[in-house]
Motif scaffolding. Structure first.
Motif, PDB file in Angstrom:
ATOM      1  N   GLN A 120       0.818  -1.210   0.000  1.00 47.75           N
ATOM      2  CA  GLN A 120       0.000   0.000   0.000  1.00 47.75           C
ATOM      3  C   GLN A 120       0.857   1.267   0.000  1.00 47.75           C
ATOM      4  OE1 GLN A 120      -3.340   0.131  -0.456  1.00 47.75           O
ATOM      5  NE2 GLN A 120      -3.029  -2.056  -0.824  1.00 47.75           N
ATOM      6  N   VAL A 121       1.931   1.263   0.778  1.00 48.90           N
ATOM      7  CA  VAL A 121       2.847   2.413   0.805  1.00 48.90           C
ATOM      8  C   VAL A 121       3.442   2.631  -0.584  1.00 48.90           C
ATOM      9  CG1 VAL A 121       5.089   3.216   1.682  1.00 48.90           C
ATOM     10  CG2 VAL A 121       3.385   2.302   3.258  1.00 48.90           C
TER      11      VAL A 121
ATOM     12  N   LEU B 144       2.182   1.662  -3.492  1.00 42.30           N
ATOM     13  CA  LEU B 144       1.147   2.130  -4.416  1.00 42.30           C
ATOM     14  C   LEU B 144       0.888   3.624  -4.235  1.00 42.30           C
ATOM     15  CD1 LEU B 144      -1.399  -0.821  -4.303  1.00 42.30           C
ATOM     16  CD2 LEU B 144      -0.004  -0.105  -6.256  1.00 42.30           C
ATOM     17  N   ARG B 145       0.894   4.087  -3.003  1.00 37.12           N
ATOM     18  CA  ARG B 145       0.690   5.522  -2.741  1.00 37.12           C
ATOM     19  C   ARG B 145       1.858   6.362  -3.256  1.00 37.12           C
ATOM     20  NH1 ARG B 145      -0.637   3.866   2.734  1.00 37.12           N
ATOM     21  NH2 ARG B 145      -2.763   3.146   2.629  1.00 37.12           N
TER      22      ARG B 145
ATOM     23  N   TYR C 155       3.119   6.335  -6.045  1.00 34.16           N
ATOM     24  CA  TYR C 155       2.811   6.779  -7.405  1.00 34.16           C
ATOM     25  C   TYR C 155       2.302   8.218  -7.397  1.00 34.16           C
ATOM     26  CZ  TYR C 155       0.417   7.204 -11.872  1.00 34.16           C
ATOM     27  OH  TYR C 155      -0.004   7.649 -13.094  1.00 34.16           O
ATOM     28  N   TYR C 156       1.397   8.506  -6.475  1.00 29.56           N
ATOM     29  CA  TYR C 156       0.814   9.850  -6.383  1.00 29.56           C
ATOM     30  C   TYR C 156       1.730  10.823  -5.646  1.00 29.56           C
ATOM     31  CZ  TYR C 156      -3.352   7.464  -7.918  1.00 29.56           C
ATOM     32  OH  TYR C 156      -4.245   6.722  -8.636  1.00 29.56           O
ATOM     33  N   ALA C 157       2.341  10.354  -4.591  1.00 30.22           N
ATOM     34  CA  ALA C 157       3.162  11.240  -3.769  1.00 30.22           C
ATOM     35  C   ALA C 157       4.421  11.711  -4.485  1.00 30.22           C
ATOM     36  CB  ALA C 157       3.547  10.534  -2.465  1.00 30.22           C
TER      37      ALA C 157
ATOM     38  N   ALA D 197       4.932   2.197  -9.529  1.00 29.35           N
ATOM     39  CA  ALA D 197       4.621   1.613  -8.225  1.00 29.35           C
ATOM     40  C   ALA D 197       4.546   0.095  -8.324  1.00 29.35           C
ATOM     41  CB  ALA D 197       3.310   2.178  -7.691  1.00 29.35           C
TER      42      ALA D 197
END
Length: 64
Positions: free
Chosen positions: A18-19, A21-22, A24-26, A34
């Motif tokens: 999950q970290v 995958l996030r 990608y946006y951050a 990701a």
């Protein structure tokens, strides 16, 4: 990446995914970046089936 490495070392693989995958946006990773990080995570852990599953998810979700 440090946080992901710490979570993975503690055995929290799902949270690590999950970290990543996030990320990608951050961090404005390139498309599929990701997924590549997650594949690398599982490859480094020796979890080849999980790595293959995420590689397949990347191909499917990005229509490749």
């Amino acid at each position: 990446m440090e946080r992901a490495a710490e979570l993975a070392s503690l055995g929290f693989v799902s949270s690590t995914e999950q970290v990543l995958l996030r990320a990608y946006y951050a961090y404005a990773l390139p498309e599929g970046g990701a997924y590549d990080l997650i594949v690398d995570l599982h490859t480094n852990r020796g979890a080849d089936m999980e790595a293959a599953r995420w590689a397949q998810a990347k191909r499917h979700l990005l229509a490749r």
